[in-house]
Write a protein that holds these residues in place. Structure first.
Motif, PDB file in Angstrom:
ATOM      1  N   UNK A  12       0.848  -1.202   0.000  1.00 27.56           N
ATOM      2  CA  UNK A  12       0.000   0.000   0.000  1.00 27.56           C
ATOM      3  C   UNK A  12       0.879   1.245   0.000  1.00 27.56           C
ATOM      4  N   UNK A  13       0.325   2.377  -0.428  1.00 30.86           N
ATOM      5  CA  UNK A  13       1.135   3.591  -0.497  1.00 30.86           C
ATOM      6  C   UNK A  13       1.289   4.256   0.871  1.00 30.86           C
ATOM      7  N   UNK A  14       0.300   4.173   1.701  1.00 30.39           N
ATOM      8  CA  UNK A  14       0.324   4.867   2.992  1.00 30.39           C
ATOM      9  C   UNK A  14       1.381   4.260   3.915  1.00 30.39           C
ATOM     10  N   UNK A  15       2.229   5.115   4.493  1.00 34.54           N
ATOM     11  CA  UNK A  15       3.332   4.657   5.336  1.00 34.54           C
ATOM     12  C   UNK A  15       2.841   3.804   6.506  1.00 34.54           C
ATOM     13  N   UNK A  16       1.780   4.250   7.158  1.00 36.95           N
ATOM     14  CA  UNK A  16       1.259   3.489   8.292  1.00 36.95           C
ATOM     15  C   UNK A  16       0.819   2.097   7.898  1.00 36.95           C
ATOM     16  N   UNK A  17       0.249   1.960   6.706  1.00 40.06           N
ATOM     17  CA  UNK A  17      -0.158   0.634   6.232  1.00 40.06           C
ATOM     18  C   UNK A  17       1.046  -0.224   5.875  1.00 40.06           C
ATOM     19  N   UNK A  18       2.107   0.402   5.356  1.00 35.04           N
ATOM     20  CA  UNK A  18       3.316  -0.373   5.054  1.00 35.04           C
ATOM     21  C   UNK A  18       3.916  -0.969   6.330  1.00 35.04           C
ATOM     22  N   UNK A  19       3.749  -0.258   7.435  1.00 41.49           N
ATOM     23  CA  UNK A  19       4.291  -0.751   8.698  1.00 41.49           C
ATOM     24  C   UNK A  19       3.594  -2.038   9.157  1.00 41.49           C
ATOM     25  N   UNK A  20       2.425  -2.317   8.602  1.00 42.67           N
ATOM     26  CA  UNK A  20       1.699  -3.522   8.967  1.00 42.67           C
ATOM     27  C   UNK A  20       2.119  -4.725   8.115  1.00 42.67           C
ATOM     28  N   UNK A  21       2.969  -4.486   7.108  1.00 40.10           N
ATOM     29  CA  UNK A  21       3.390  -5.565   6.213  1.00 40.10           C
ATOM     30  C   UNK A  21       4.665  -6.228   6.739  1.00 40.10           C
ATOM     31  N   UNK A  22       4.911  -7.446   6.302  1.00 36.47           N
ATOM     32  CA  UNK A  22       6.142  -8.143   6.646  1.00 36.47           C
ATOM     33  C   UNK A  22       6.216  -8.508   8.118  1.00 36.47           C
ATOM     34  N   UNK A  23       7.443  -8.597   8.604  1.00 38.69           N
ATOM     35  CA  UNK A  23       7.680  -9.004   9.993  1.00 38.69           C
ATOM     36  C   UNK A  23       8.572  -7.988  10.690  1.00 38.69           C
ATOM     37  N   UNK A  24       8.409  -7.815  12.005  1.00 37.48           N
ATOM     38  CA  UNK A  24       9.252  -6.853  12.732  1.00 37.48           C
ATOM     39  C   UNK A  24      10.693  -7.337  12.809  1.00 37.48           C
ATOM     40  N   UNK A  25      11.613  -6.375  12.849  1.00 38.17           N
ATOM     41  CA  UNK A  25      13.044  -6.672  12.891  1.00 38.17           C
ATOM     42  C   UNK A  25      13.664  -5.897  14.046  1.00 38.17           C
ATOM     43  N   UNK A  26      14.504  -6.544  14.819  1.00 37.89           N
ATOM     44  CA  UNK A  26      15.188  -5.871  15.922  1.00 37.89           C
ATOM     45  C   UNK A  26      16.192  -4.862  15.378  1.00 37.89           C
ATOM     46  N   UNK A  27      16.434  -3.822  16.149  1.00 36.38           N
ATOM     47  CA  UNK A  27      17.316  -2.757  15.706  1.00 36.38           C
ATOM     48  C   UNK A  27      18.739  -3.210  15.416  1.00 36.38           C
ATOM     49  N   UNK A  28      19.169  -4.317  16.042  1.00 32.52           N
ATOM     50  CA  UNK A  28      20.529  -4.802  15.810  1.00 32.52           C
ATOM     51  C   UNK A  28      20.572  -5.888  14.729  1.00 32.52           C
ATOM     52  N   UNK A  29      19.462  -6.063  14.012  1.00 34.73           N
ATOM     53  CA  UNK A  29      19.399  -7.117  12.984  1.00 34.73           C
ATOM     54  C   UNK A  29      18.890  -6.563  11.655  1.00 34.73           C
ATOM     55  N   UNK A  30      19.107  -5.268  11.409  1.00 36.20           N
ATOM     56  CA  UNK A  30      18.607  -4.645  10.190  1.00 36.20           C
ATOM     57  C   UNK A  30      19.514  -5.006   9.016  1.00 36.20           C
ATOM     58  N   UNK A  31      18.888  -5.494   7.939  1.00 32.19           N
ATOM     59  CA  UNK A  31      19.617  -5.908   6.745  1.00 32.19           C
ATOM     60  C   UNK A  31      19.258  -4.999   5.566  1.00 32.19           C
ATOM     61  N   UNK A  32      20.075  -4.965   4.509  1.00 35.52           N
ATOM     62  CA  UNK A  32      19.712  -4.206   3.303  1.00 35.52           C
ATOM     63  C   UNK A  32      18.346  -4.619   2.773  1.00 35.52           C
ATOM     64  N   UNK A  33      17.552  -3.640   2.423  1.00 35.78           N
ATOM     65  CA  UNK A  33      16.213  -3.891   1.902  1.00 35.78           C
ATOM     66  C   UNK A  33      15.118  -3.826   2.938  1.00 35.78           C
ATOM     67  N   UNK A  34      15.482  -3.852   4.227  1.00 41.74           N
ATOM     68  CA  UNK A  34      14.465  -3.696   5.269  1.00 41.74           C
ATOM     69  C   UNK A  34      13.894  -2.280   5.225  1.00 41.74           C
ATOM     70  N   UNK A  35      12.647  -2.144   5.651  1.00 41.47           N
ATOM     71  CA  UNK A  35      11.990  -0.836   5.674  1.00 41.47           C
ATOM     72  C   UNK A  35      12.096  -0.256   7.075  1.00 41.47           C
ATOM     73  N   UNK A  36      12.670   0.948   7.160  1.00 41.40           N
ATOM     74  CA  UNK A  36      12.909   1.609   8.449  1.00 41.40           C
ATOM     75  C   UNK A  36      11.897   2.742   8.608  1.00 41.40           C
TER      76      UNK A  36
END
Length: 348
Positions: free
Chosen positions: A268-292
């Motif tokens: 979806x285009x809305x940022x808040x809706x994008x936050x509902x997609x995928x799976x949560x990632x810990x701050x020390x496990x961020x990889x290229x391509x993750x959405x911050x």
């Protein structure tokens, strides 16, 4: 008013220069603001599912252009045909423009070609008209590119060539750029906004995993303007507030994920809706391509794409362009950090 050039453009003069599809049958006073010409993207390969099957090959051939007009593309021709006639080969306008590409009878002989070899060159024959459209627009692109280079025109060649197709090359020359004619500006804006819809998805970047492909897709648009509401799965769009094509933050992320997934993941285009997609990632496990995600103007009001090594790429705000920044060492970003989500090829 300072910064404006006033010119009188007569249709008869413009017609004498290049001929006019969709001619404006009156003399117009042209006010041109040299600071507000929108920037247009020329598009690329045709998204064939967006046009009738019968016309696909002709649009692809006509959009190939030549060395004079590298900005010409099948996607640009398709967007123009949609605006001109809605792909109707029998269309006739109130002004007398004919066929799928809306050539005026006085203009057609200059560009007429029997493209399908049936013995007749007709503006009502889609093969002939689309081929002629490509030839005509290529010539206009070459003319406007030359005008920009010699300083007689201001703007980008795609917008100016489209304007010339609508109101005549003489009209554009008289204005020194994009004429302040409402019909012409609306014509240019509608076509340039639609180009992305007719552009085929970019193949996912070779090599690397899904996250690396997301990052690479976004990096391909570095220095593209920020535009509120801009961007879709096929590339930059004009958004909601200007005639300039670009991305907003979530438009860039939805584009990158769609392209990296080969068109299988449409966020979806809305940022808040994008936050509902995928799976949560810990701050020390961020990889290229993750959405911050960040809380800036409000909860979950900004999103970027992780590149690794503490860097991210994003479309920041109005007046800026798509850029890469170091965020993990910048208190501004760390203080506003909201969380990270990982989109994978089987999500959502």
């Amino acid at each position: 008013m300072p910064g404006r050039a006033l010119a009188l453009a007569a249709v008869a003069c413009a017609a004498g220069l290049v001929g006019l599809p969709l001619t404006l049958l009156l003399a117009v006073t042209v006010l041109h603001d040299r600071t507000d010409t929108p920037t247009a993207t020329p598009g690329g390969p045709l998204r064939t599912t967006a046009v009738p099957d019968t016309y696909q090959n002709w649009i692809i051939r006509a959009g190939a252009g030549d060395d004079r007009c590298p900005q010409l593309s099948p996607a640009l021709l398709a967007a123009q045909l949609a605006q001109e006639s809605g792909f109707n080969p029998r269309a006739v306008s109130a002004a007398g423009a004919q066929g799928i590409a809306q050539f005026m009878p006085g203009t057609w002989p200059t560009w007429a070609i029997d493209a399908d070899g049936n013995g007749v060159a007709s503006p009502f024959d889609p093969a002939d008209a689309i081929t002629a459209q490509g030839r005509f627009l290529c010539a206009l692109l070459a003319d406007t590119t030359a005008g920009i280079a010699d300083g007689t025109l201001t703007g980008d060649p795609v917008s100016l060539a489209l304007a010339a197709y609508n109101c005549g090359l003489g009209c554009v020359r008289a204005a020194g750029g994009l004429p302040a004619i409402g019909e012409t500006r609306d014509y240019v804006t509608r076509i340039t906004a639609a180009v992305a819809d007719y552009t085929a998805p970019t193949p996912p970047p070779a090599g690397g995993g899904f996250g690396e492909r997301v990052a690479a897709a976004a990096q391909a648009w570095t220095d593209t303007p920020y535009v509120w509401g801009g961007g879709n799965e096929f590339g930059p769009t004009t958004g909601t507030d200007t005639g300039t094509a670009g991305f907003d933050c979530s438009g860039l992320t939805l584009y990158a994920v769609y392209q990296a997934s080969g068109g299988t993941i449409r966020l979806p285009h809305y940022t808040g809706d994008q936050y509902q997609q995928g799976t949560p990632v810990a701050g020390d496990d961020i990889h290229p391509g993750d959405l911050i995600f960040f809380h800036i103007d409000g909860p979950l009001s900004h999103v970027a794409i992780a590149l690794g090594n503490g860097q991210m790429i994003h479309a920041p705000r109005t007046g800026k362009t798509v850029e890469t920044v170091a965020w993990t060492t910048d208190p501004y970003w760390t203080d506003h950090y909201a969380g990270t989500r990982r989109i994978t090829p089987n999500e959502p």
